[in-house]
Design an enzyme around this catalytic site. Structure first.
Site, PDB file in Angstrom:
ATOM      1  CG  HIS A  16      -1.922   1.006   1.355  1.00  0.00           C
ATOM      2  ND1 HIS A  16      -1.649   2.308   1.705  1.00  0.00           N
ATOM      3  CD2 HIS A  16      -3.282   0.942   1.171  1.00  0.00           C
ATOM      4  CE1 HIS A  16      -2.779   2.999   1.739  1.00  0.00           C
ATOM      5  NE2 HIS A  16      -3.776   2.205   1.409  1.00  0.00           N
TER       6      HIS A  16
ATOM      7  CG  ASP B  86       0.239  -2.362   6.043  1.00  0.00           C
ATOM      8  OD1 ASP B  86      -0.645  -2.499   6.910  1.00  0.00           O
ATOM      9  OD2 ASP B  86       0.052  -1.747   4.966  1.00  0.00           O
TER      10      ASP B  86
ATOM     11  CD  GLN C 179      -6.900  -4.627   3.953  1.00  0.00           C
ATOM     12  OE1 GLN C 179      -7.863  -5.351   4.189  1.00  0.00           O
ATOM     13  NE2 GLN C 179      -7.048  -3.350   3.655  1.00  0.00           N
TER      14      GLN C 179
ATOM     15  CE  LYS D  96      -7.474  -0.367   5.925  1.00  0.00           C
ATOM     16  NZ  LYS D  96      -8.407   0.111   4.901  1.00  0.00           N
TER      17      LYS D  96
ATOM     18  CB  CYS E 106      -3.731   3.229  -1.622  1.00  0.00           C
ATOM     19  SG  CYS E 106      -4.943   4.513  -1.266  1.00  0.00           S
TER      20      CYS E 106
END
Length: 418
Positions: free
Chosen positions: A135, A212, A215, A238, A376
Site C-alpha cells: 500500500h 503492515d 488487512q 478495518k 493506493c
C-alpha cells in the site's frame, strides 16, 4: 448481543449463528438506490456492530473527559477506559502493553517509524527493501526518508499469481539493506505473506522489519510475538472499530532509542525553557489529546471479534471467498488478479471491455458497493499492466446470498455495457 462471551475458550464454542451476527450491524439493513445494500468493501473500511456504536455513544453521554490530565471522577474513568483498551489490544496481538503506541492508524504508525527510527539512522549507501504489493502507506514514507538521507529503495518483486517471490526476496537481502517493509496481507490481491519466515530471514541478516498488518488483524488471529518483526502497524476502522484509531507495536529497546515524532502534551515529563524531559514509551509518542471515544469503540470491537473467535472469522471468510471466486470464474470475460494459495477474502477483478469505474458505478445502482481504482497500490497495478480494477472484499458478516446478488448484478451490468 448475540455473541458468546469474549473470554470463552474458542475450542469450547459451538458453531456461530452468522445470521444473528449479521443482525448486530445496523447499516447492513439499509437500502441504496431502492435496492438492498450488498456491502463488499470491507478492505476499505469495516462496518461497525451495535456494540461499538453504543460504546462510543456511552462514553460521550456518561464519561466524556480528557485522559491523564484530571483527578476528578470523569477524568479517572476516561483514563482507565482508554488505557484498558491498550491492554486489550496487547492481549489480542500477544504483545506487551508498554510496547504499543496508540495512534490514528497504519499510515501514522509507519510514518512514525520512518521519521523517528529510519531518518536518524539511514544514510547514503543504505537500502530500504519494499515489496511490489505494498500500500502507498508502506512506500511513500520510505521514499521521503530516502530523499532526505540518500538511501536507496529496492523493490522485492512478485509472481504473476500474486505471491511474493521469496527466492528473489532472500537474494535481495544484501548487507546494504537496513530496513524491510512488507505487508502481512495485500489489500489488492488478498495474498497472505509468510511474514514469520520473512522476518526470520531478515533478522539473521540484521535487517529491521516493518510489517503492515492492516488487512490481517481484522480477519485472522495475529500473534505479533511469534512473527518476530521489529515493528507491526494496524488500523482500527478495518476491524469493526471507529476511524482514526490504530496502533504501532515496536520492540521496547527500539522505542527507548527513538526520538519523539511529535511534541506537546502527554509525551513530556518535565518542560523548561532550558530543555524537556520526555515521557517513557509508549506515551513518548502520543502527543496531544487522543481519539478517546474512538479507542473506547475499538476496545468494544476487540471484545466483539474475540466473542466470535478469530478462527471462526477466518474460516467463515474463507468459505465466502471460495463461493465468490467460483462464481466469478464461471463468468466469461472476468479476470481475477491474485491467485495465491493462501489468500484473504479480497478479489480484485476486471470485466473484458468495461472500465473499472463504470462497473462500480453501475453496480452501485444495483445496491452493490465495491471499490474501483488503484487501491493506493499504483506500483502493483503497473505490474499487471492495468490502470484500475474493481475490488470486492468480504467480511464475516457477508452472506452467500449477497455473493449471488452481486454476481447477478454483475451479469446485468455486463449486458448494459455490452
Amino acid at each position: 448481543m448475540s455473541m458468546p462471551q469474549p473470554d470463552a475458550p474458542e475450542t469450547m464454542r459451538q458453531d456461530v449463528d452468522w445470521a444473528r451476527v449479521r443482525e448486530d450491524f445496523p447499516l447492513l439493513g439499509r437500502t441504496v438506490h431502492g435496492k438492498s445494500l450488498v456491502y463488499l468493501d470491507s478492505a476499505n473500511t469495516g462496518q461497525k456492530p451495535a456494540a461499538v456504536i453504543e460504546a462510543v455513544d456511552d462514553f460521550y453521554r456518561r464519561h466524556n473527559a480528557n485522559v491523564s490530565r484530571a483527578v476528578h471522577a470523569l477524568g479517572s474513568e476516561a483514563t482507565e477506559a482508554y488505557e484498558g483498551v491498550r491492554g486489550k489490544l496487547a492481549r489480542f496481538l500477544n504483545v506487551r502493553a508498554d510496547e504499543l503506541v496508540l495512534c490514528s492508524g497504519t499510515t501514522f504508525a509507519i510514518n512514525l517509524v520512518a521519521y523517528s527510527w529510519a531518518l536518524p539512522r539511514l544514510q547514503a549507501g543504505d537500502t530500504i527493501l519494499v515489496s511490489r504489493m505494498e500500500h502507498h502507506a508502506n512506500i511513500v514514507p520510505w521514499q521521503l526518508v530516502a530523499q532526505r538521507t540518500g538511501a536507496t529503495i529496492r523493490v522485492a518483486e512478485i509472481r504473476e499469481d500474486g505471491t511474493l517471490d521469496l527466492d528473489a526476496l532472500r537474494t535481495a537481502m544484501t548487507p546494504d539493506v537496513k530496513l524491510l517493509a512488507v505487508t502481512h496481507v495485500s489489500n489488492v490481491l488478498g495474498t497472505v505473506n509468510p511474514v514469520r519466515e520473512i522476518c526470520r530471514e531478515a533478522r539473521r541478516r540484521g535487517i529491521t522489519t516493518v510489517v503492515d498488518g492492516s488487512q490481517a488483524v481484522p480477519h485472522r488471529a495475529v500473534d505479533v510475538a511469534a512473527i518476530g518483526c521489529d515493528f507491526y502497524a494496524f488500523t482500527g476502522h478495518k476491524m469493526c472499530g471507529p476511524t482514526g484509531t490504530g496502533a504501532l507495536w515496536a520492540r521496547r529497546e527500539l522505542l527507548a532509542t527513538m526520538p519523539p515524532f511529535l511534541g506537546g502534551g502527554e509525551m513530556i515529563r518535565e518542560v523548561s525553557f532550558e530543555g524537556t524531559v520526555f515521557n517513557d514509551p509508549p506515551q513518548k509518542f502520543e502527543a496531544g489529546t487522543p481519539n478517546i471515544a474512538g479507542f473506547i469503540g475499538l476496545g468494544a470491537a476487540v471484545d466483539y471479534l474475540q466473542g466470535i473467535g478469530m478462527a471462526h472469522v477466518e474460516a467463515r471468510e474463507a468459505e465466502l471467498l471460495a463461493h465468490l471466486t467460483g462464481a466469478l470464474d464461471a463468468l466469461d470475460g472476468v479476470r481475477i488478479f491474485g491467485r495465491a494459495p493462501e489468500k484473504a477474502a479480497v478479489v480484485s477483478f476486471l470485466v473484458e471491455g468495461a472500465h473499472a469505474h463504470d462497473l462500480a458505478t453501475l453496480l452501485d445502482l444495483e445496491g452493490v458497493a465495491v471499490r474501483s481504482g488503484q487501491h493506493c497500490a499504483h506500483p502493483l497495478l503497473q505490474f499487471y499492466g492495468v490502470a484500475a480494477t474493481c475490488r470486492a472484499s468480504l467480511a464475516f458478516y457477508n452472506t452467500h446470498a449477497e455473493i449471488d446478488a452481486f454476481v447477478a448484478a454483475l451479469e446485468k451490468v455486463r449486458r448494459l455495457l455490452g
